[in-house]
Each structure stands twice: as structure tokens, then as C-alpha cells.
Design a protein around this motif. Structure first.
Motif, PDB file in Angstrom:
ATOM      1  N   GLY A 293       0.785  -1.225   0.000  1.00 58.27           N
ATOM      2  CA  GLY A 293       0.000   0.000   0.000  1.00 58.27           C
ATOM      3  C   GLY A 293       0.815   1.273   0.000  1.00 58.27           C
ATOM      4  O   GLY A 293       0.290   2.349  -0.284  1.00 58.27           O
ATOM      5  N   THR A 294       2.093   1.197   0.311  1.00 57.59           N
ATOM      6  CA  THR A 294       2.921   2.402   0.377  1.00 57.59           C
ATOM      7  C   THR A 294       3.623   2.646  -0.961  1.00 57.59           C
ATOM      8  O   THR A 294       4.331   1.765  -1.449  1.00 57.59           O
ATOM      9  N   PRO A 295       3.403   3.843  -1.537  1.00 53.55           N
ATOM     10  CA  PRO A 295       4.039   4.114  -2.836  1.00 53.55           C
ATOM     11  C   PRO A 295       5.559   4.052  -2.731  1.00 53.55           C
ATOM     12  O   PRO A 295       6.144   4.511  -1.748  1.00 53.55           O
ATOM     13  N   VAL A 296       6.181   3.472  -3.767  1.00 50.56           N
ATOM     14  CA  VAL A 296       7.638   3.412  -3.843  1.00 50.56           C
ATOM     15  C   VAL A 296       8.047   4.289  -5.016  1.00 50.56           C
ATOM     16  O   VAL A 296       7.803   3.950  -6.173  1.00 50.56           O
ATOM     17  N   GLY A 297       8.640   5.436  -4.728  1.00 45.27           N
ATOM     18  CA  GLY A 297       9.089   6.334  -5.794  1.00 45.27           C
ATOM     19  C   GLY A 297       7.921   6.911  -6.584  1.00 45.27           C
ATOM     20  O   GLY A 297       6.765   6.889  -6.142  1.00 45.27           O
ATOM     21  N   GLU A 298       8.258   7.452  -7.737  1.00 48.91           N
ATOM     22  CA  GLU A 298       7.282   8.088  -8.627  1.00 48.91           C
ATOM     23  C   GLU A 298       6.774   7.067  -9.636  1.00 48.91           C
ATOM     24  O   GLU A 298       7.390   6.025  -9.836  1.00 48.91           O
ATOM     25  N   PRO A 299       5.668   7.382 -10.324  1.00 52.32           N
ATOM     26  CA  PRO A 299       5.256   6.501 -11.425  1.00 52.32           C
ATOM     27  C   PRO A 299       6.394   6.389 -12.443  1.00 52.32           C
ATOM     28  O   PRO A 299       7.003   7.385 -12.805  1.00 52.32           O
ATOM     29  N   ALA A 300       6.670   5.175 -12.901  1.00 48.82           N
ATOM     30  CA  ALA A 300       7.808   4.954 -13.796  1.00 48.82           C
ATOM     31  C   ALA A 300       7.319   4.564 -15.186  1.00 48.82           C
ATOM     32  O   ALA A 300       6.392   3.759 -15.327  1.00 48.82           O
ATOM     33  N   ALA A 301       7.939   5.161 -16.205  1.00 42.41           N
ATOM     34  CA  ALA A 301       7.689   4.747 -17.586  1.00 42.41           C
ATOM     35  C   ALA A 301       8.788   3.776 -18.007  1.00 42.41           C
ATOM     36  O   ALA A 301       9.738   3.546 -17.256  1.00 42.41           O
ATOM     37  N   ARG A 302       8.639   3.217 -19.198  1.00 50.71           N
ATOM     38  CA  ARG A 302       9.699   2.349 -19.704  1.00 50.71           C
ATOM     39  C   ARG A 302      10.991   3.140 -19.849  1.00 50.71           C
ATOM     40  O   ARG A 302      11.010   4.209 -20.464  1.00 50.71           O
ATOM     41  N   ALA A 303      12.079   2.617 -19.313  1.00 49.84           N
ATOM     42  CA  ALA A 303      13.392   3.215 -19.535  1.00 49.84           C
ATOM     43  C   ALA A 303      13.788   2.905 -20.979  1.00 49.84           C
ATOM     44  O   ALA A 303      13.272   1.964 -21.582  1.00 49.84           O
ATOM     45  N   PRO A 304      14.690   3.717 -21.565  1.00 48.65           N
ATOM     46  CA  PRO A 304      15.096   3.468 -22.943  1.00 48.65           C
ATOM     47  C   PRO A 304      15.609   2.034 -23.121  1.00 48.65           C
ATOM     48  O   PRO A 304      16.306   1.522 -22.235  1.00 48.65           O
ATOM     49  N   HIS A 305      15.266   1.437 -24.256  1.00 54.23           N
ATOM     50  CA  HIS A 305      15.657   0.035 -24.458  1.00 54.23           C
ATOM     51  C   HIS A 305      17.169  -0.135 -24.426  1.00 54.23           C
ATOM     52  O   HIS A 305      17.683  -1.163 -24.024  1.00 54.23           O
ATOM     53  N   THR A 306      17.896   0.913 -24.825  1.00 58.10           N
ATOM     54  CA  THR A 306      19.363   0.809 -24.816  1.00 58.10           C
ATOM     55  C   THR A 306      19.902   0.645 -23.402  1.00 58.10           C
ATOM     56  O   THR A 306      21.010   0.165 -23.207  1.00 58.10           O
ATOM     57  N   ASP A 307      19.122   1.055 -22.407  1.00 58.50           N
ATOM     58  CA  ASP A 307      19.592   0.961 -21.025  1.00 58.50           C
ATOM     59  C   ASP A 307      19.176  -0.335 -20.330  1.00 58.50           C
ATOM     60  O   ASP A 307      19.824  -0.755 -19.376  1.00 58.50           O
ATOM     61  N   VAL A 308      18.079  -0.924 -20.777  1.00 58.83           N
ATOM     62  CA  VAL A 308      17.569  -2.044 -19.973  1.00 58.83           C
ATOM     63  C   VAL A 308      17.397  -3.367 -20.722  1.00 58.83           C
ATOM     64  O   VAL A 308      17.348  -4.416 -20.083  1.00 58.83           O
ATOM     65  N   LEU A 309      17.290  -3.340 -22.036  1.00 55.72           N
ATOM     66  CA  LEU A 309      17.034  -4.609 -22.729  1.00 55.72           C
ATOM     67  C   LEU A 309      18.341  -5.287 -23.124  1.00 55.72           C
ATOM     68  O   LEU A 309      19.347  -4.623 -23.403  1.00 55.72           O
ATOM     69  N   GLY A 310      18.315  -6.601 -23.176  1.00 57.84           N
ATOM     70  CA  GLY A 310      19.449  -7.356 -23.698  1.00 57.84           C
ATOM     71  C   GLY A 310      19.725  -6.887 -25.115  1.00 57.84           C
ATOM     72  O   GLY A 310      18.801  -6.786 -25.914  1.00 57.84           O
ATOM     73  N   PRO A 311      20.999  -6.582 -25.428  1.00 60.91           N
ATOM     74  CA  PRO A 311      21.289  -6.038 -26.756  1.00 60.91           C
ATOM     75  C   PRO A 311      20.910  -6.998 -27.895  1.00 60.91           C
ATOM     76  O   PRO A 311      20.526  -6.549 -28.965  1.00 60.91           O
ATOM     77  N   VAL A 312      21.023  -8.294 -27.667  1.00 61.55           N
ATOM     78  CA  VAL A 312      20.631  -9.256 -28.701  1.00 61.55           C
ATOM     79  C   VAL A 312      19.604 -10.210 -28.104  1.00 61.55           C
ATOM     80  O   VAL A 312      19.848 -10.814 -27.065  1.00 61.55           O
ATOM     81  N   TRP A 313      18.468 -10.288 -28.765  1.00 67.90           N
ATOM     82  CA  TRP A 313      17.452 -11.266 -28.387  1.00 67.90           C
ATOM     83  C   TRP A 313      17.321 -12.292 -29.501  1.00 67.90           C
ATOM     84  O   TRP A 313      17.249 -11.911 -30.683  1.00 67.90           O
TER      85      TRP A 313
END
Lengths: 405, 170
Positions: A293-313
Motif C-alpha cells: 500500500g505504500t508508494p515506492v518512488g514516482e510513477p515509472a515509464a519504460r526506460a530506454p531500451h538501450t539501457d535495460v534490454l538485452g542487446p541481442v534477443w
């Protein structure tokens, strides 16, 4: 076919040669699923009944009445037929004269399209598996599903024409009840973490999940929390036993209340959640995490794919797949230098086939890629990777164990 | 993957995609001369099939439905594009690559050009028969025409292509 037909054989050879040069781009199945999944999730909230499969059509007649009690007045203001038109990534077939939308557009999975204003569309709440979720999912009359224009309607009785086995010609016999009435399955893209040369990154697997009462987001988040990817190189980032306490939607924001925080890698764990939720419904832009029930941080959008996704899928074949011997299609997405993706097929640890191809976009874009390889029966490891532009070392491998029969 | 009538829509989608996606894209590309447009047409068809799976329920019927939908949509895409191209004639979007194999690229281009000049039905019948290897009955079903009409479109089409095809090395 008549093989005493030299002209026919000549035409056959020409068409084969032409067809062989047609190479579908990567991630076709991902694109299709992304759209069927989203359509499901939208319709689910307006008309839970549409999630019901043939196996739960038992309730046919009662369905209409039960249906109207499930939805508030506000929700009924929205004509269900309007929902498919809200798909931004669905170019109409009439737009096919424009150049190459399919191969060059980034997948909505990795780069959500900016949305037009959607203020007029009231958004019912994803209620989760508890509370208002109906225990019985009624079935709408099937005619309520409008076929896309220009298609033969699957259920339509065709005009009589000789030898015409049009779909739906034979009315389906009475449905069988093989599933619990309120539960159906949806296929959702769930994100998991995997180790790369740039640290932990996210990978996507499509998972068939049981859905109660149309709560697809809840089902996807629960699957993510379960943390049991097919690919043994991936893992979840949330502690075992973490539960969904509630999921609420408000406009383009979703609030997800979980029973405990991620034990480590909190930022990536949040992105795992954000990517998973926004893959179910690309109308969603932000996710507000709450813990008990306690908010953690602000609402988050998708971070840029270059920062979070595996470079090769490597998205196809999937982990553990059994494929027919012959030509095997390899597909994936990648953010790599000049779009160059390499692949290898290994048998007993030895490379037996390898090749490379160019993704539809080079870094920093995220491109789709595909290639084919001919495989005889056996057990293989397929590996997609790239080679470092600096020192030529292999990087970012995504591997799948497959069987060819 | 084994064909099964007990699939749900997602399972059907996965299996039919694995078995038929590429050949459907190629069939549509032969009609459309544009791989990207063909992929889009086929993806749309799979989505429609997924939505109609409750009614289709059997892989064979679903495949027939996919074919029919792909042909219908290819036809309307082509119709739309011919309007556009009339105003802005463009080069071939998918020019044949250098590695043309046994057949000369030039000869192939001539056959393909002749094929494209045929009336729509004749072209569709020839592609379904000589690329997709469909029976007369399946072609009739896919195009919603009679078997007699399939025969006559095929024979007219082949007559029109005869001169070009006879130039090919056998």
C-alpha cells in the motif's frame, strides 16, 4: 500436379525462385501476439466475455443478461467495436503502399509509440483476481465479434458455391466444457533478467497464463513474480512468494501493489514490472509501484531500451522448442553496431552452422532480424550474438536449447 | 508440432505460424511484389484467424481461412497501390538479387512481368497452383469460385504466359 506440363514446370521454377528471395523479417509471431494480446486486454475490460474460449461457451443464453450486470453504465457508453481502432501499431491494410512499415518500425514492445489523446475513453479498472472479478465468465453471442472488413467471416454462412469449404460453414457442435468457466488463458509477453557484458538486462518470453475474469495485467504480473522463465539463462528479480495485492488503472497509469519489495536490483526489477505491464496494454504509460500500500518512488515509464534490454534477443526458436527437420527460421531483435547479428548452431558444443545477418536498424535503434538454417534431426544450442567492434570478442549471446525431429 | 483440434486460439496461432507463416508471406509477396506489405497482410490474417478460432477450431479450416484472407487482403492492397502507382510510378520494390540461380534474372523478370499483366483472378489461380501447389478444389475454396472457373482461369492465364515461358531454358 501434372508433370507432363513443361510450361507449368517452367512457371513453377520461376515462382519458386522468386519466392525464395522473399525473406520475412524477424519477430512476426511477436508482432502478431502483441496485437492479439493487446486486443484481448482491451476487450477484456469492456467485455470480459470475449475472453471466453469455445470451451466455456456453455453459458450462451444467460450470457447476455449476466454481461450487462458486470459493466457499469459508464463502460457501456463505449461501443466495443471502437476498441480495435485504438491500436497505434496496426497499420490498415490499405496503407501498404507506404514503404516498409513492418520491417522498420520498432516493435511496440521495446519502443512504445506516443499516444494520441485518449481522454474520451473511460477506462474501467483492472480489478485483479479478487473482488469484483466475476466467478463465471459469460459468453456473448458470437455475432458480437465483428470480423475485420474484407475477411471472410469465420462464422458466416457462405453463399452456396460448389466445393467451397468456407470457414464456419458447418455450425460448431455444442461446446465441450473442459475448462473452469471463469478462467481462460492469454499469451502475454513477460520480461525476465539475464546476464550480459553490460550487466543484468531484460529479455522477453511469451507465456500462456491463466486469466481470471479478464484481468490480463494481473495474470502477467503474477507470472512475472513467479519467476520461472523457460530459458535457464534468465531469472526473475522478485522474491519467491511475492503476491499481487491489487492493480488499479487510472488513465494511462497503472498502480501495482505488491506484498514485498524486490530484494536486489530494485531499478531493473521495477523496469521488469513496467515492461511487462506495458506489454500487455500499450495504452499504459506509467506504473506506480506500491509495497503493502505504500508508494515506492514516482510513477515509472519504460526506460530506454538501450539501457535495460538485452542487446541481442533470439526470440525464435524458443527455449525447448521441438522443430521439424529442414529449414529453421531464426528471429530476434537487436540493438547492435550497424545491425550486424551473428548466429551459431552448436551440437555437442561444436559449432555446426553459423552465419550473420543485418537487423532492420542498427544501434541505437532496435531492429528486427531473421535468418534461416537447415538442420537435420538432433539436439542443438542456437546462439545469437554480436562481435565487439573494438576487439572482436563475442558479446551479448542469447542461447536456446532446441530439438529437431 | 502436431496438428490438433483441441488447441486454444494461442496454441493454434503458434502452430500455424510455425508451419505456414513464411509460405503465406511468399504467396502474398508473389501477388503483391512487396515483402513488407505481404508480411503485414499475413500478420493481419493471423490476427483475424486468432479472433475467429472459436468458429474455425480445426487447423485445416484455419489454414483455408488464412489463405482466403491473405488473398482477399493482398487483392485490396494491390488495388489500393495501383491507384497510388498510377500517380507516382515507382521501381520494383523487390528487385531480384544477383544470385538468381539456374534461371536468368532477366528471364524471370519477364515472366513475373507477364504474370502481373494478367487479370487478377488468373494471376491468383496460377500462383495458388504453381507456387502453393493447391488442388483445384482448394483453389476454388480459397478464391470462392467454382472448379470450372479455376480451370478456365488457369488455362487462359497459361495461354497468355506461353510465349514468355517458352523462352526459358528447360
Amino acid at each position: 500436379m501434372n508433370h507432363d506440363d513443361p510450361l507449368g514446370d517452367a512457371l513453377r521454377r520461376v515462382l519458386r525462385a522468386e519466392a525464395d528471395e522473399v525473406q520475412p523479417g524477424g519477430d512476426g509471431l511477436g508482432r502478431i501476439r502483441e496485437r492479439t494480446g493487446r486486443r484481448r486486454s482491451l476487450l477484456a475490460r469492456f467485455r470480459p466475455a470475449l475472453l471466453a474460449t469455445a470451451t466455456v461457451a456453455v453459458l450462451g443464453v444467460a450470457g447476455g443478461a449476466a454481461y450487462s450486470t458486470l459493466l457499469g453504465d459508464e463502460q457501456r457508453l463505449v461501443p466495443p467495436a471502437a476498441t480495435p481502432t485504438s491500436e497505434p501499431a496496426t497499420p490498415s491494410p490499405s496503407a501498404t503502399a507506404t514503404p516498409a512499415p513492418t520491417a522498420t518500425d520498432p516493435s511496440p514492445f521495446v519502443s512504445p509509440t506516443p499516444r494520441a489523446t485518449r481522454g474520451v475513453r473511460p477506462r474501467p479498472t483492472d480489478t485483479g483476481t479478487k473482488g469484483a472479478a466475476p466467478t463465471v465468465t459469460p459468453t456473448l453471442p458470437e455475432a458480437a465479434t465483428p470480423p475485420p472488413p474484407g475477411d471472410p467471416a469465420p462464422g458466416e454462412t457462405p453463399p452456396p458455391s460448389p466445393g467451397d469449404p468456407a470457414p464456419g460453414e458447418t455450425p460448431p457442435p455444442s461446446p465441450t466444457a473442459t475448462a473452469p468457466p471463469a478462467s481462460t488463458t492469454a499469451t502475454v509477453g513477460v520480461y525476465y533478467a539475464g546476464d550480459t557484458e553490460r550487466g543484468l538486462r531484460l529479455y522477453r518470453e511469451f507465456r500462456a497464463v491463466p486469466v481470471m475474469g479478464g484481468a490480463v495485467i494481473t495474470a502477467a504480473v503474477e507470472e512475472m513474480l513467479r519467476g520461472t522463465p523457460e530459458d535457464p539463462d534468465y531469472r526473475g528479480l522478485w522474491a519467491a512468494g511475492t503476491r499481487v495485492l491489487g492493480i488499479d488503472m487510472d488513465g494511462d497509469g497503472v498502480t501495482v501493489d505488491l506484498s514485498q519489495a524486490a530484494p536486489a536490483d530494485a531499478e531493473l526489477a521495477l523496469q521488469q514490472l513496467v515492461y511487462t505491464v506495458t506489454a500487455v496494454d500499450t495504452d499504459v504509460r506509467t506504473v506506480q509501484l506500491r509495497v503493502n500500500g505504500t508508494p515506492v518512488g514516482e510513477p515509472a515509464a519504460r526506460a530506454p531500451h538501450t539501457d535495460v534490454l538485452g542487446p541481442v534477443w533470439l526470440t525464435a526458436p524458443v527455449e525447448g522448442a521441438t522443430l521439424l527437420a529442414g529449414r529453421v527460421q531464426l528471429e530476434g531483435l537487436a540493438t547492435v553496431f550497424e545491425g550486424t547479428v551473428s548466429w551459431q548452431v552448436l551440437r555437442d558444443g561444436e559449432v555446426v552452422e553459423e552465419g550473420f545477418t543485418t537487423a532492420s536498424e542498427g544501434a541505437p535503434g532496435r531492429g528486427t532480424w531473421s535468418d534461416t538454417v537447415d538442420l537435420e534431426p538432433g539436439s542443438y544450442v542456437v546462439r545469437a550474438l554480436t562481435y565487439s567492434a573494438e576487439d572482436g570478442s563475442p558479446q551479448f549471446a542469447d542461447t536456446k536449447q532446441i530439438t529437431v525431429d | 508440432m502436431e496438428l490438433s483440434a483441441s488447441w486454444d486460439a494461442d496454441e493454434a496461432l503458434t502452430a500455424l505460424y510455425a508451419a505456414h507463416y513464411r509460405s503465406l508471406v511468399r504467396m502474398s509477396a508473389l501477388l503483391l511484389r512487396d515483402t513488407d506489405a505481404a508480411e503485414e497482410v499475413v500478420q493481419d490474417a493471423f490476427i483475424a484467424m486468432h479472433g475467429g478460432w472459436r468458429r474455425l477450431r480445426e487447423p485445416d479450416r484455419a489454414l483455408a481461412y488464412l489463405r482466403q484472407t491473405v488473398i482477399n487482403r493482398s487483392r485490396s492492397a494491390l488495388r489500393h497501390r495501383s491507384v497510388v502507382e498510377r500517380h507516382a510510378p515507382a521501381g520494383s520494390p523487390d528487385a531480384p538479387s544477383a544470385e538468381a540461380g539456374a534461371l536468368g534474372a532477366l528471364e524471370r523478370q519477364e515472366v513475373m512481368a507477364a504474370l502481373r499483366r494478367l487479370p487478377t483472378r488468373q494471376r491468383e489461380v496460377l500462383v495458388l497452383r504453381y507456387y502453393s501447389d493447391l488442388s483445384e478444389a482448394d483453389i476454388a475454396a480459397a478464391l470462392k469460385i467454382s472448379r470450372g472457373a479455376v480451370k478456365s482461369h488457369a488455362s487462359r492465364g497459361m495461354t497468355a504466359l506461353r510465349a514468355t515461358l517458352e523462352q526459358l531454358p528447360s
